[in-house]
Design a protein around this motif. Structure first.
Motif, PDB file in Angstrom:
ATOM      1  N   ASP A  58     -52.859 -28.093 -76.838  1.00  0.00           N
ATOM      2  CA  ASP A  58     -52.098 -27.561 -77.972  1.00  0.00           C
ATOM      3  C   ASP A  58     -52.824 -26.393 -78.640  1.00  0.00           C
ATOM      4  OD1 ASP A  58     -49.884 -29.176 -77.748  1.00  0.00           O
ATOM      5  OD2 ASP A  58     -50.715 -30.773 -78.997  1.00  0.00           O
ATOM      6  N   SER A  59     -54.116 -26.518 -78.846  1.00  0.00           N
ATOM      7  CA  SER A  59     -54.859 -25.410 -79.460  1.00  0.00           C
ATOM      8  C   SER A  59     -54.867 -24.193 -78.536  1.00  0.00           C
ATOM      9  CB  SER A  59     -56.284 -25.843 -79.798  1.00  0.00           C
ATOM     10  OG  SER A  59     -57.036 -26.090 -78.619  1.00  0.00           O
ATOM     11  N   PHE A  60     -54.950 -24.458 -77.243  1.00  0.00           N
ATOM     12  CA  PHE A  60     -54.894 -23.375 -76.250  1.00  0.00           C
ATOM     13  C   PHE A  60     -53.575 -22.623 -76.359  1.00  0.00           C
ATOM     14  CE2 PHE A  60     -53.415 -22.047 -72.030  1.00  0.00           C
ATOM     15  CZ  PHE A  60     -54.474 -21.308 -71.542  1.00  0.00           C
ATOM     16  N   LEU A  61     -52.458 -23.340 -76.385  1.00  0.00           N
ATOM     17  CA  LEU A  61     -51.146 -22.700 -76.409  1.00  0.00           C
ATOM     18  C   LEU A  61     -50.800 -22.123 -77.776  1.00  0.00           C
ATOM     19  CD1 LEU A  61     -49.133 -25.233 -74.218  1.00  0.00           C
ATOM     20  CD2 LEU A  61     -49.845 -22.920 -73.603  1.00  0.00           C
ATOM     21  N   ASN A  62     -51.424 -22.639 -78.819  1.00  0.00           N
ATOM     22  CA  ASN A  62     -51.161 -22.112 -80.163  1.00  0.00           C
ATOM     23  C   ASN A  62     -51.955 -20.850 -80.476  1.00  0.00           C
ATOM     24  OD1 ASN A  62     -49.168 -23.648 -81.666  1.00  0.00           O
ATOM     25  ND2 ASN A  62     -50.518 -25.414 -81.374  1.00  0.00           N
ATOM     26  N   ASP A  63     -52.803 -20.428 -79.564  1.00  0.00           N
ATOM     27  CA  ASP A  63     -53.589 -19.213 -79.779  1.00  0.00           C
ATOM     28  C   ASP A  63     -52.669 -17.999 -79.636  1.00  0.00           C
ATOM     29  OD1 ASP A  63     -55.288 -17.014 -79.677  1.00  0.00           O
ATOM     30  OD2 ASP A  63     -56.848 -18.086 -78.573  1.00  0.00           O
ATOM     31  N   SER A  64     -52.387 -17.345 -80.724  1.00  0.00           N
ATOM     32  CA  SER A  64     -51.440 -16.219 -80.723  1.00  0.00           C
ATOM     33  C   SER A  64     -51.963 -15.001 -79.988  1.00  0.00           C
ATOM     34  CB  SER A  64     -51.072 -15.854 -82.166  1.00  0.00           C
ATOM     35  OG  SER A  64     -52.233 -15.475 -82.893  1.00  0.00           O
TER      36      SER A  64
END
Length: 346
Positions: A58-64
């Motif tokens: 999730d943190s990986f994919l939430n990195d804009s």
């Protein structure tokens, strides 16, 4: 402008076929790599590139910052990861095979189109040197109108162990996806396809052999793989109305990578002159000429150059949606048909 990307998966594919090429690109930066388990010893190889490694998807994919995600995981997970990346607004590059079915491929392409995102399979074998030699012979008109193309990807691996799995885990999905993509990139969608797909080492295993023909009217293209070929066969055989071209030996990038020789080093991926293909053709005077065709040097990183041009500059995708769908349709129907069989794609 820099294209910032992340990678899902940190196995052989990432370390052999992706990172060695990406890290040479000045306009592409790998910011983060997600893997289910950390691999500190392998991660040390990329200390100089300031890549963040994580087990938190999730943190990986939430990195804009991340604009493009490459998926380098087992084939059975490609659809799920690709869908999740699209939902988070990421452009996506998927290792082969793109997915397992036409239905999955349609869903991914439709969502990408609605969101204005790029999604594409990693068809790096379009930049094999041996295939680039075939393209040169065709483009230069040496053999006239092509009549038959035969493409081999053979091994000698006499292992009769039982390997279980679905068709997506077999040799046709694993290697046919590449050799068919090369054919489709040259000639488009075939009219008919004939299949001979089976296991020749152990009948209880997933397929390890295929002999598939794509029919284009007068032209026929054959893609073939066997794991029981000891004596080398030509990699490509091309016949036309004015001559023939024969090429032995696979692209040298993979051999160099296996030896730890990396892109950017002198002579990386260069073919040996004794492996250059031979074209036999008739010149304007009617004389028959036999000529070596130096093998162009391949570069799998050109897939990433194409991604950059599409995402940053709006260029058409390297692999079109029609090409993606044709490839997946032929793969899926091959797994559904009794073998041998022939189907129509009209």
């Amino acid at each position: 402008m820099t294209l910032t990307m992340g990678i899902i998966g940190f196995g052989k594919s990432t370390n052999r076929y992706h990172l060695p090429y990406i890290t040479l690109r000045k306009n592409i930066r790998v910011k983060s790599i997600f893997n289910l388990r950390r691999k500190p010893e392998s991660e040390k190889n990329y200390t100089d590139f300031n890549i963040h490694f994580t087990t938190d998807l999730d943190s990986f994919l939430n990195d804009s910052d991340i604009q493009l995600v490459t998926i380098c995981t087992p084939a059975s997970t490609h659809f799920e990861y690709a869908m999740k990346c699209l939902e988070y607004g990421k452009n996506v590059l998927v290792e082969k095979p793109f997915c397992a079915t036409v239905e999955e491929a349609k869903k991914l392409l439709e969502i990408a189109e609605k969101k204005g995102l790029m999604i594409m399979p990693y068809q790096n074998r379009r930049f094999d040197g041996d295939f680039l030699a075939v393209k040169k012979v065709l483009n230069d008109g040496y053999i006239g109108e092509p009549i038959e193309l035969e493409s081999h990807f053979d091994y000698f691996r006499p292992d009769n162990s039982v390997y279980h799995g679905s068709p997506v885990d077999g040799t046709f999905y694993g290697l046919g996806v590449h050799t068919m993509d090369q054919v489709i990139s040259l000639f488009g969608r075939p009219k008919h396809v004939s299949y001979d797909i089976r296991s020749i080492r152990n009948s209880e295993s997933i397929d390890d052999y295929f002999d598939v023909s794509l029919f284009y009217g007068k032209l026929k293209a054959i893609v073939k793989t066997s794991h029981l070929v000891k004596k080398e066969y030509p990699k490509f055989i091309l016949h036309g109305t004015k001559g023939s071209f024969i090429k032995y030996g696979i692209d040298q990038q993979e051999n160099d990578l296996k030896l730890g020789i990396m892109p950017g080093t002198d002579d990386f991926g260069m073919d040996s002159p004794n492996q250059y293909g031979i074209v036999t053709y008739q010149n304007a005077n009617g004389d028959w000429i036999e000529k070596q065709i130096p093998t162009p040097t391949g570069d799998y990183g050109r897939v990433y150059d194409a991604c950059y041009e599409t995402i940053i500059n709006g260029a058409p995708k390297l692999v079109s949606n029609d090409e993606i769908m044709t490839n997946i349709e032929i793969l899926e129907k091959g797994g559904m048909q009794p073998s041998p069989s022939t189907i129509s794609l009209d």
